[in-house]
Design an enzyme around this catalytic site. Structure first.
Site, PDB file in Angstrom:
ATOM      1  N   GLY A  46      46.565 112.608  84.332  1.00 24.16           N
ATOM      2  CA  GLY A  46      45.767 113.439  83.443  1.00 24.16           C
ATOM      3  C   GLY A  46      45.736 112.825  82.058  1.00 24.16           C
ATOM      4  N   GLN A  51      45.161 112.482  72.965  1.00 25.88           N
ATOM      5  CA  GLN A  51      45.763 111.211  73.375  1.00 25.88           C
ATOM      6  C   GLN A  51      44.823 110.026  73.173  1.00 25.88           C
ATOM      7  OE1 GLN A  51      47.109 112.828  77.387  1.00 25.88           O
ATOM      8  NE2 GLN A  51      48.801 111.483  76.858  1.00 25.88           N
ATOM      9  N   CYS A  88      54.799 110.921  80.303  1.00 20.40           N
ATOM     10  CA  CYS A  88      53.579 111.134  79.529  1.00 20.40           C
ATOM     11  C   CYS A  88      53.094 109.769  79.042  1.00 20.40           C
ATOM     12  CB  CYS A  88      53.875 112.042  78.340  1.00 20.40           C
ATOM     13  SG  CYS A  88      52.462 112.297  77.251  1.00 20.40           S
ATOM     14  N   LEU A  89      51.797 109.534  79.135  1.00 16.87           N
ATOM     15  CA  LEU A  89      51.258 108.233  78.711  1.00 16.87           C
ATOM     16  C   LEU A  89      51.473 107.986  77.219  1.00 16.87           C
ATOM     17  CD1 LEU A  89      47.890 108.184  80.720  1.00 16.87           C
ATOM     18  CD2 LEU A  89      49.984 106.919  81.230  1.00 16.87           C
ATOM     19  N   HIS A 130      50.583 120.427  81.659  1.00 20.49           N
ATOM     20  CA  HIS A 130      50.939 119.315  80.765  1.00 20.49           C
ATOM     21  C   HIS A 130      49.773 118.987  79.825  1.00 20.49           C
ATOM     22  CE1 HIS A 130      52.906 115.170  80.150  1.00 20.49           C
ATOM     23  NE2 HIS A 130      51.719 115.054  79.577  1.00 20.49           N
ATOM     24  N   GLU A 131      48.567 118.866  80.398  1.00 23.26           N
ATOM     25  CA  GLU A 131      47.404 118.488  79.572  1.00 23.26           C
ATOM     26  C   GLU A 131      47.006 119.615  78.621  1.00 23.26           C
ATOM     27  OE1 GLU A 131      46.954 115.454  79.606  1.00 23.26           O
ATOM     28  OE2 GLU A 131      47.978 115.081  81.507  1.00 23.26           O
ATOM     29  N   HIS A 134      49.030 119.571  75.564  1.00 23.17           N
ATOM     30  CA  HIS A 134      48.605 118.565  74.581  1.00 23.17           C
ATOM     31  C   HIS A 134      47.599 119.147  73.585  1.00 23.17           C
ATOM     32  CE1 HIS A 134      50.391 114.690  75.469  1.00 23.17           C
ATOM     33  NE2 HIS A 134      50.120 114.770  76.759  1.00 23.17           N
TER      34      HIS A 134
END
Ligand SMILES: [Zn+2]
Length: 166
Positions: A46, A51, A88-89, A130-131, A134
């Site tokens: 995701g 991000q 997480c990226l 999670h997204e 953000h």
């Protein structure tokens, strides 16, 4: 197809509360497509707009059940509980255990500006939460217990300086 630079821990955009999107046109659809391309290239499940440097409520998710693009996602319902290690990226080399609902119902707008509801279980539920986190500036390290959090932030800052030994 353009690929965005993924913003990393420490960049202020990751801590902003994102603005609601007021309409979905060609600009937003281009952003969705490029976010998806960026997510796949980075082998993430995701990606959220902050991000890639945008403070707008846009997310893309592919947890193995197909690509989902959502604007203004809102969690309507949470059920169950599970604790799993997450990455997480935006926080490379950081894995933390995060407690999340095991099932969610999310409402949002799809790329055609239609209101849709998505029910997610297991991994899909986790990635959606999670997204959506953000979009409020919440990162995985905010979920861990205080003791673990201290360790995570120590290792993060020492990693950032790159001078652990010295
Ligand atoms: Zn993330």
């Amino acid at each position: 197809m353009g690929i965005y630079r993924i913003r990393k821990y420490g960049e202020p955009i990751l801590r902003l509360k994102c603005r609601r999107v007021t309409g979905l046109g060609s600009r937003e659809n281009r952003i969705f497509s490029q976010m998806a391309a960026t997510m796949y290239k980075a082998q993430g499940l995701g990606l959220a707009a902050p991000q890639i440097g945008l403070d707008e409520q846009l997310i893309v998710v592919d947890a193995g059940e197909g690509l989902i693009k959502l604007a203004n996602p809102l969690i309507l319902l949470k059920d169950g509980e599970s604790v799993i290690e997450e990455g997480c990226l935006s926080l490379p080399n950081t894995m933390v255990k995060v407690k999340r609902a095991s099932r969610v119902m999310v409402e949002g707008w799809n790329e055609n500006e239609e209101r849709v509801k998505i029910e997610g279980q297991g991994l899909l539920a986790r990635v959606l939460q999670h997204e959506i986190d953000h979009l409020s500036g919440i990162l995985i390290i905010d979920h861990v217990l205080f003791r673990e959090k201290t360790v995570s932030e120590d290792s993060l800052s020492s990693g950032k300086r790159g001078e652990r030994n010295g």
